[in-house]
Scaffold this motif. Structure first.
Motif, PDB file in Angstrom:
ATOM      1  N   VAL A 194      -5.025  -5.056   3.386  1.00 11.75           N
ATOM      2  CA  VAL A 194      -5.842  -3.846   3.215  1.00 11.75           C
ATOM      3  C   VAL A 194      -7.163  -4.190   2.538  1.00 11.75           C
ATOM      4  CG1 VAL A 194      -5.968  -1.585   2.088  1.00 11.75           C
ATOM      5  CG2 VAL A 194      -3.842  -2.311   3.171  1.00 11.75           C
TER       6      VAL A 194
ATOM      7  N   ALA B  92       0.837  -1.193   0.000  1.00 19.28           N
ATOM      8  CA  ALA B  92       0.000   0.000   0.000  1.00 19.28           C
ATOM      9  C   ALA B  92       0.875   1.247   0.000  1.00 19.28           C
ATOM     10  CB  ALA B  92      -0.908  -0.001   1.229  1.00 19.28           C
TER      11      ALA B  92
ATOM     12  N   ASP C 224       1.115   5.641  -1.582  1.00 14.48           N
ATOM     13  CA  ASP C 224       0.273   6.795  -1.911  1.00 14.48           C
ATOM     14  C   ASP C 224      -0.452   6.569  -3.233  1.00 14.48           C
ATOM     15  OD1 ASP C 224       1.073   8.069   0.383  1.00 14.48           O
ATOM     16  OD2 ASP C 224       2.540   9.380  -0.606  1.00 14.48           O
TER      17      ASP C 224
ATOM     18  N   TYR D  45      -3.426   4.090  -2.832  1.00 18.94           N
ATOM     19  CA  TYR D  45      -4.622   4.670  -2.215  1.00 18.94           C
ATOM     20  C   TYR D  45      -5.316   5.647  -3.166  1.00 18.94           C
ATOM     21  CZ  TYR D  45      -3.503   2.562   2.306  1.00 18.94           C
ATOM     22  OH  TYR D  45      -3.263   1.672   3.330  1.00 18.94           O
TER      23      TYR D  45
ATOM     24  N   VAL E 198     -11.466   5.232   2.065  1.00 18.86           N
ATOM     25  CA  VAL E 198     -10.013   5.170   1.878  1.00 18.86           C
ATOM     26  C   VAL E 198      -9.302   5.811   3.068  1.00 18.86           C
ATOM     27  CG1 VAL E 198      -8.083   6.009   0.491  1.00 18.86           C
ATOM     28  CG2 VAL E 198     -10.087   5.019  -0.626  1.00 18.86           C
ATOM     29  N   SER E 199      -9.841   6.905   3.552  1.00 16.05           N
ATOM     30  CA  SER E 199      -9.226   7.573   4.711  1.00 16.05           C
ATOM     31  C   SER E 199      -9.230   6.665   5.935  1.00 16.05           C
ATOM     32  CB  SER E 199      -9.983   8.876   5.010  1.00 16.05           C
ATOM     33  OG  SER E 199      -9.476   9.489   6.167  1.00 16.05           O
TER      34      SER E 199
ATOM     35  N   ARG F 186      -6.857   3.577   5.365  1.00 19.14           N
ATOM     36  CA  ARG F 186      -5.460   4.018   5.331  1.00 19.14           C
ATOM     37  C   ARG F 186      -4.972   4.333   6.737  1.00 19.14           C
ATOM     38  NH1 ARG F 186      -2.832   8.320   1.101  1.00 19.14           N
ATOM     39  NH2 ARG F 186      -0.658   8.044   1.749  1.00 19.14           N
ATOM     40  N   LYS F 187      -5.787   5.036   7.510  1.00 17.81           N
ATOM     41  CA  LYS F 187      -5.417   5.386   8.884  1.00 17.81           C
ATOM     42  C   LYS F 187      -5.221   4.121   9.716  1.00 17.81           C
ATOM     43  CE  LYS F 187      -6.916   8.174  12.831  1.00 17.81           C
ATOM     44  NZ  LYS F 187      -7.963   9.089  13.360  1.00 17.81           N
TER      45      LYS F 187
ATOM     46  N   GLU G   2      -2.018   2.263   8.604  1.00 18.85           N
ATOM     47  CA  GLU G   2      -0.793   2.932   9.060  1.00 18.85           C
ATOM     48  C   GLU G   2      -0.620   2.788  10.571  1.00 18.85           C
ATOM     49  OE1 GLU G   2      -1.291   6.874   7.544  1.00 18.85           O
ATOM     50  OE2 GLU G   2      -0.608   6.332   5.514  1.00 18.85           O
TER      51      GLU G   2
ATOM     52  N   THR H  50      -1.262  -5.216   0.534  1.00  9.90           N
ATOM     53  CA  THR H  50      -2.553  -4.852  -0.052  1.00  9.90           C
ATOM     54  C   THR H  50      -3.582  -5.966   0.144  1.00  9.90           C
ATOM     55  OG1 THR H  50      -1.790  -5.660  -2.212  1.00  9.90           O
ATOM     56  CG2 THR H  50      -1.586  -3.292  -1.774  1.00  9.90           C
TER      57      THR H  50
END
Length: 304
Positions: free
Chosen positions: A76, A32, A34, A37, A58-59, A62-63, A66, A73
């Motif tokens: 994810v 994963a 930038d 995403y 996505v936000s 992603r949060k 991380e 992925t």
């Protein structure tokens, strides 16, 4: 056909189109980044989930990724599927409550499948042992009255209509009287879909609602908005506009089998917080099913 197979068959175009595009993003990246995403968000927008929903999901994933130091992925993707499933599993009470009188006001633009949806509901509710009355309160189109009459006759339910151009409120008033006199436990009301004149539509729906409130003070009442899934983001826009003129309690999505835009379900439920209560996957009288979020989510990603 079982519920999962029903949804799987109906969502074939969506899986092979927009969902495959999203899957392609996960297949093209092993870690994963930038770019990953960004491409995922773009694919979700193209899948008609809407910009707001795509950005939100996505936000969140992603949060979380991380925070948990997840780069794969594949991992994810599991987060992504869980996010979609959680949105679809929002509260979804039944449109019909047994042992009560049920009054369903059905709204939506012309061409969305509103009249056909009412016919299918009437058939299914009658088959489930309910005594059903159908009111043709879309009096502005003779074709709508005639079409609904055919569906009501086919379903074997009581049909109430006045002449074209008559007062919709008068139709609803008579239908309420007949519902009471027959001790019927379900009244389905068709309405005009003239969204281009919101003020007139709002006044008309208020009048109908007043009649129904006075006639059925203790009934279970629903306002169901019928949307054509093939219109994608236009369906979401329509939902936002109708929400301004009516207290929508549920969504009916039609023509899902003819659309690759099934992702619009996610956008509607995430942005408007209105549950999807029924989904239509064809023209047959049996091709309307109660929305099942788990079966839908599984079929969306083609789980066995």
């Amino acid at each position: 056909m079982g519920l999962f197979d029903f949804f799987k068959t109906g969502l074939k175009k969506t899986r092979e189109g927009s969902m495959d595009e999203i899957g392609g993003v996960f297949r093209n990246y092993t870690e994963a980044s930038d770019d990953f995403y960004d491409e995922l968000e773009e694919a979700m927008i193209l899948a008609d989930m809407g910009m707001e929903t795509a950005t939100d999901i996505v936000s969140r994933i992603r949060k979380k990724a991380e925070t948990e130091k997840i780069r794969s992925t594949g991992a994810v993707f599991e987060m992504f599927r869980k996010e979609i499933a959680d949105i679809l599993r929002s509260e979804n009470p039944d449109a019909i409550i047994r042992r009560m009188t049920n009054v369903l006001l059905v709204i939506g633009v012309n061409g969305a499948g509103k009249t056909t949806t009412i016919g299918k509901m009437a058939h299914q509710f009658k088959a489930d042992g309910m005594d059903v009355v159908v009111a043709a309160a879309d009096t502005f189109r003779a074709a709508a009255i005639d079409q609904l009459r055919v569906w009501a006759e086919r379903a074997g339910v009581t049909f109430v209509a006045h002449d074209e151009g008559s007062d919709p409120g008068a139709v609803v008033y008579d239908a309420a009287d007949i519902t009471h006199s027959k001790w019927a436990n379900c009244l389905l009301v068709d309405t005009a879909g003239r969204l281009q004149n919101k003020k007139n539509l709002m006044e008309e729906l208020r009048k109908i609602n007043r009649i129904l409130e006075n006639a059925f003070p203790t009934a279970h009442r629903e306002v169901l908005l019928v949307l054509d899934a093939t219109t994608g983001q236009n369906a979401l826009s329509q939902a936002k506009l109708f929400k301004e003129v009516a207290p929508i309690s549920g969504i009916v999505l039609t023509k899902m089998d003819g659309s690759a835009k099934g992702g619009v379900v996610v956008g509607i439920m995430n942005e408007l917080h209105i549950p999807v209560k029924y989904i239509g996957f064809g023209e047959g009288i049996e091709d309307l099913r109660k929305f099942d979020p788990d079966a839908f989510a599984a079929a969306l990603f083609d789980e066995e």
